[in-house]
Design an enzyme around this catalytic site. Structure first.
Site, PDB file in Angstrom:
ATOM      1  N   ARG B   5       0.775  -0.894   0.010  1.00  0.00           N
ATOM      2  CA  ARG B   5       0.290   0.146  -0.164  1.00  0.00           C
ATOM      3  C   ARG B   5       0.767   1.025   0.053  1.00  0.00           C
ATOM      4  NH1 ARG B   5      -2.766   0.400   6.221  1.00  0.00           N
ATOM      5  NH2 ARG B   5      -0.949  -0.872   7.424  1.00  0.00           N
ATOM      6  N   GLU B  53     -18.458   3.513  -0.460  1.00  0.00           N
ATOM      7  CA  GLU B  53     -18.300   2.984  -1.596  1.00  0.00           C
ATOM      8  C   GLU B  53     -19.359   2.921  -2.717  1.00  0.00           C
ATOM      9  OE1 GLU B  53     -18.657   1.473   1.930  1.00  0.00           O
ATOM     10  OE2 GLU B  53     -16.570   1.927   2.696  1.00  0.00           O
ATOM     11  N   PHE B  78     -14.929  -4.718  -0.010  1.00  0.00           N
ATOM     12  CA  PHE B  78     -15.720  -2.903   0.030  1.00  0.00           C
ATOM     13  C   PHE B  78     -15.788  -3.156  -1.375  1.00  0.00           C
ATOM     14  CE2 PHE B  78     -13.682  -1.757   4.267  1.00  0.00           C
ATOM     15  CZ  PHE B  78     -15.235  -2.429   4.916  1.00  0.00           C
ATOM     16  N   HIS B 104      -5.322  -4.455   1.062  1.00  0.00           N
ATOM     17  CA  HIS B 104      -6.262  -5.268   2.255  1.00  0.00           C
ATOM     18  C   HIS B 104      -7.017  -6.758   1.731  1.00  0.00           C
ATOM     19  CE1 HIS B 104      -5.651  -1.618   4.695  1.00  0.00           C
ATOM     20  NE2 HIS B 104      -6.329  -2.086   5.531  1.00  0.00           N
ATOM     21  N   ASP B 112      -7.010  -7.159  12.056  1.00  0.00           N
ATOM     22  CA  ASP B 112      -8.297  -5.984  12.182  1.00  0.00           C
ATOM     23  C   ASP B 112      -9.181  -7.768  11.439  1.00  0.00           C
ATOM     24  OD1 ASP B 112      -8.108  -3.924  12.452  1.00  0.00           O
ATOM     25  OD2 ASP B 112      -7.731  -3.432   9.978  1.00  0.00           O
ATOM     26  N   ARG B 162      -1.290  -5.218   2.252  1.00  0.00           N
ATOM     27  CA  ARG B 162      -1.337  -4.447   3.864  1.00  0.00           C
ATOM     28  C   ARG B 162       0.008  -4.732   4.534  1.00  0.00           C
ATOM     29  NH1 ARG B 162      -1.101  -5.319   8.980  1.00  0.00           N
ATOM     30  NH2 ARG B 162      -2.089  -3.608   9.998  1.00  0.00           N
TER      31      ARG B 162
END
Lengths: 277, 320
Positions: B5, B53, B78, B104, B112, B162
């Site tokens: 990222r 989104e 998403f 991610h 997470d 990530r």
């Protein structure tokens, strides 16, 4: 007023085209196409800088039919504007045809967006408006929403986006015919107080009779004066407008076409019986 | 070690100095996707869409009509699920020039937990016509891939990542959309890997080599259109294939490779991936061991396909 008579004539012809292509297709959404006729007529024949000649020009005004199921009204006006021949009406919803069951920009000249999945045309229009500003164009964007479509969460995401980004080059219009697919909007998911909702989201709101060309003209004129926020026109309309037995009857949302005696009557009322394709 | 990222953010900033034809859309996760550096350097080319989104994806389609290339950024969960119908109907079907870039991916997300660990995104985007899918293996390849993605007309889904990844390449790496790359040659089996699994595949191949097993290693950084030639060639030359991905074994890289293999050159195959279950919070390396994505799992899989290859002479794979 001759100008208004001319518009009324265009609108009358659009209704005739809608019913005729609906009968050829054997299905479709006549109710919500008929309620939007005056709004669409005014936009394409008076308001917008949009024609066969400038359709490829990125600086053209844009019309997005977010309530894509009302595409028969869009096809009718695009034929009037010379984008294709009215003979195409015969092939609506048939295999290998130019006219799809919902709008397809890659198949039908004059169509901006593949709408039909409700809520998406609205966000697409917001993107067009922001893109115009970023790229330095002064075009305007018009997006037609259904009232049932306002149930979609994406609409309210877009409402926040539109006012936050101060998209004053965009005008949304709600074809508020009070009926959605299954029932009255009020019985499905109550929208009221609708005007207050839009105001609370930071939009400039106008309320008009969506079948009155004077009202329509004044709303779009006022929207041009508004700076720093987007405008929305709540246009009160009658679903199925112009065909007596379709008016205000949720049965004529779709997807269907009049048959038997209904067909004869509908074609007679709109003048479609004399139309030769 | 850098994260993909961060590499993405840096690549954006660098590219933005050379070309003015793109903007970046964000859904309030600029810190998470790596676009914060771009936001700070080019605020006028950064469009904040808020945590919305679905609207963001359709807005991007509209932006593209003004001749701007929108790069939509958010987490893969998403991009591939919350807003996938927008990606299908607003971008893919009308074929607009929009790039969706997701971070991610898989259990590489780590602490997470499963809500944010996308283990389905390849399968989902692969099933949408008109989308191309790119998934670079390290920061160098990502940097080479980004301008290619922008210059590829039409919808592209690009995957970043990530957590920190070891560097595999250097600045001389080549990226051609639609081509896999052979990172190591071998004759006994082929390991085809994507994303964070590429460095694990190389590690596995190295250890196998010491045991006398020679593996070809392929970096499949374009998942769609997939490089059929390299798959068929690998099947014919090595007679056994192991795929490796940080993704559900259903519908991802393994499935994409198997589609080519079964139709053209059936050989023994084994898929390393997440075995159709949700993972949990934890450090990515520890999760990789627990959920069977570690280099040891790849090694094990190679040994299984080699046994199958011997038994079936490369033609019929029995249960391993």
């Amino acid at each position: 007023m001759p100008a208004e008579r001319e518009l009324a004539e265009k609108a009358r012809e659009i209704r005739k085209y809608i019913i005729t292509m609906n009968c050829y297709a054997g299905s479709g959404h006549p109710g919500g196409a008929l309620s939007a006729v005056e709004l669409i007529t005014y936009l394409f024949h008076r308001e917008m800088n949009f024609s066969v000649d400038n359709f490829k020009d990125p600086g053209r005004d844009r019309f997005i039919l977010s309530k894509g199921h009302a595409c028969m009204a869009l096809y009718a006006v695009l034929a009037q504007k010379g984008f294709f021949d009215i003979k195409e009406f015969k092939r609506l919803r048939h295999i290998d045809a130019m006219l799809q069951g919902h709008p397809d920009r890659l198949k039908t000249p004059g169509v901006e967006f593949n709408s039909g999945s409700l809520g998406q045309g609205f966000s697409f229009a917001l993107g067009c408006a922001l893109g115009g500003r970023l790229a330095g164009y002064d075009f305007r964007v018009y997006v037609l929403l259904g009232d049932g479509e306002l149930n979609e969460g994406q609409i309210w995401e877009g409402m926040m986006f539109g006012s936050h980004h101060r998209l004053d080059n965009l005008v949304a219009v709600v074809d508020y015919n009070k009926l959605q697919s299954d029932d009255l909007c009020e019985n499905v998911t109550s929208l009221e107080p609708l005007v207050d909702k839009f105001k609370a989201f930071g939009w400039y709101v106008m309320e008009i009779d969506g079948h009155d060309f004077g009202d329509i003209a004044s709303a779009f004129g006022r929207a041009r004066m508004i700076k720093g926020r987007p405008s929305i026109v709540v246009a009160h309309t009658v679903k199925g407008k112009g065909i007596s037995f379709m008016e205000g009857n949720p049965r004529w949302h779709g997807s269907l076409a009049p048959r038997g005696e209904d067909r004869v009557r509908a074609l007679r009322e709109c003048g479609g019986e004399e139309l030769e394709l | 070690m850098r994260t993909m990222r961060d590499a993405f953010g840096e690549a954006l900033v660098e590219l933005a100095q050379e070309r003015t034809d793109f903007v970046v859309l964000d859904a309030d996760v600029a810190g998470g996707t790596g676009t914060a550096s771009f936001r700070d350097a080019f605020p006028e080319r950064f469009i904040q869409c808020g945590i919305a989104e679905q609207n963001m994806i359709s807005v991007a389609a509209g932006l593209s009509t003004a001749g701007i290339i929108p790069i939509v950024t958010c987490y893969a969960v998403f991009a591939s699920m919350r807003a996938v119908e927008q990606a299908r109907n607003s971008i893919a079907y009308p074929r607009f020039n929009v790039k969706v870039v997701a971070s991610h991916l898989g259990i590489d997300v780590g602490p997470d937990g499963p809500t944010h660990q996308a283990i389905e995104d390849i399968a989902i985007y692969r099933a949408i016509p008109n989308f191309k899918i790119v998934s670079p293996a390290d920061p160098y390849e990502l940097k080479k891939a980004l301008p290619v993605v922008l210059d590829t007309e039409g919808p592209v889904y690009m995957r970043t990542g990530r957590s920190p990844v070891p560097e595999i390449f250097d600045e001389n790496v080549r990226f051609v959309l639609g081509e896999g790359g052979i990172l190591a040659e071998g004759t006994d089996a082929t390991i085809i890997a994507v994303g964070v699994m590429v460095h694990r595949a190389l590690k596995a191949a190295e250890r196998l080599y010491k045991e006398g097993i020679s593996c070809r290693v392929v970096n499949m950084s374009t998942l769609k259109p997939i490089d059929k030639e390299i798959i068929v060639d690998s099947a014919l030359k090595t007679g056994a294939i192991v795929t490796a991905e940080d993704h559900n074994i259903m519908g991802g890289l393994g499935s994409a490779v198997a589609e080519v293999v079964v139709e053209n050159c059936p050989v023994a195959m084994k898929m390393v991936g997440i075995n159709d279950r949700f993972a949990e919070s934890g450090e990515p390396e520890a999760l990789a061991i627990k959920y069977g994505l570690h280099d040891k799992a790849i090694e094990e899989a190679v040994k299984i396909v080699l046994r199958q290859k011997k038994r079936g002479k490369g033609k019929i794979a029995s249960l391993g």
